[in-house]
Motif scaffolding. Structure first.
Motif, PDB file in Angstrom:
ATOM      1  N   ASP A  69       0.876  -1.269   0.055  1.00 26.09           N
ATOM      2  CA  ASP A  69       0.029  -0.062  -0.052  1.00 26.09           C
ATOM      3  C   ASP A  69       0.847   1.368  -0.118  1.00 26.09           C
ATOM      4  OD1 ASP A  69      -2.526  -1.357   0.031  1.00 26.09           O
ATOM      5  OD2 ASP A  69      -2.781  -1.407   2.143  1.00 26.09           O
TER       6      ASP A  69
ATOM      7  N   ARG B  76       1.893   0.218  -4.782  1.00 33.49           N
ATOM      8  CA  ARG B  76       0.367   0.862  -5.386  1.00 33.49           C
ATOM      9  C   ARG B  76       0.647   2.230  -5.742  1.00 33.49           C
ATOM     10  NH1 ARG B  76      -4.516   0.264  -2.187  1.00 33.49           N
ATOM     11  NH2 ARG B  76      -5.365   0.506  -4.459  1.00 33.49           N
TER      12      ARG B  76
ATOM     13  N   ASP C 119      -3.263  -0.576 -10.974  1.00 32.34           N
ATOM     14  CA  ASP C 119      -3.105  -0.842  -9.501  1.00 32.34           C
ATOM     15  C   ASP C 119      -2.927  -2.141  -9.258  1.00 32.34           C
ATOM     16  OD1 ASP C 119      -3.408  -0.064  -6.847  1.00 32.34           O
ATOM     17  OD2 ASP C 119      -5.692   0.491  -7.127  1.00 32.34           O
TER      18      ASP C 119
ATOM     19  N   GLU D 150      -4.107  -5.168  -6.209  1.00 35.93           N
ATOM     20  CA  GLU D 150      -4.973  -5.691  -4.873  1.00 35.93           C
ATOM     21  C   GLU D 150      -4.194  -6.879  -4.152  1.00 35.93           C
ATOM     22  OE1 GLU D 150      -9.033  -7.630  -3.645  1.00 35.93           O
ATOM     23  OE2 GLU D 150      -8.760  -7.488  -5.611  1.00 35.93           O
TER      24      GLU D 150
ATOM     25  N   GLN E 218      -4.677  -4.660 -11.837  1.00 32.69           N
ATOM     26  CA  GLN E 218      -5.801  -4.054 -12.196  1.00 32.69           C
ATOM     27  C   GLN E 218      -5.459  -2.673 -12.974  1.00 32.69           C
ATOM     28  OE1 GLN E 218      -7.410  -3.092  -8.374  1.00 32.69           O
ATOM     29  NE2 GLN E 218      -8.752  -4.768  -8.053  1.00 32.69           N
TER      30      GLN E 218
END
Length: 81
Positions: A25, A29, A38, A40, A54
């Motif tokens: 994070d 990211r 992105d 996850e 993503q």
């Protein structure tokens, strides 16, 4: 004269998973998001980190290189175990 033994601090898989998520994070990211992509964080299990790419990352020809040379390298530096 005896030498002191190095202390090893082992962390649980749950704590390791949490720390991996924090690094993703905070460090990974934002870089992906700057390029329209992105990821996850799905989870960590038995030495394997699972991510879902993503956005622009899903169709990017360089996504494998990003995973190996960026994400994997950074996580191995931070978490050698």
């Amino acid at each position: 004269m005896s030498t002191p033994q190095a202390q090893t601090t082992e962390i649980s898989d749950a704590e390791l998973e949490e720390r991996i998520g924090e690094v993703i994070d905070a460090e990974i990211r934002p870089g992906l998001q700057m390029d329209g992509g992105d990821c996850e964080f799905i989870g960590y299990d038995e030495g394997v980190v699972r991510l879902r790419l993503q956005g622009a990352c899903t169709t990017c020809a360089s996504s494998v290189v990003t995973l190996q040379m960026g994400v994997e390298r950074r996580l191995k530096e931070q978490f050698p175990q």
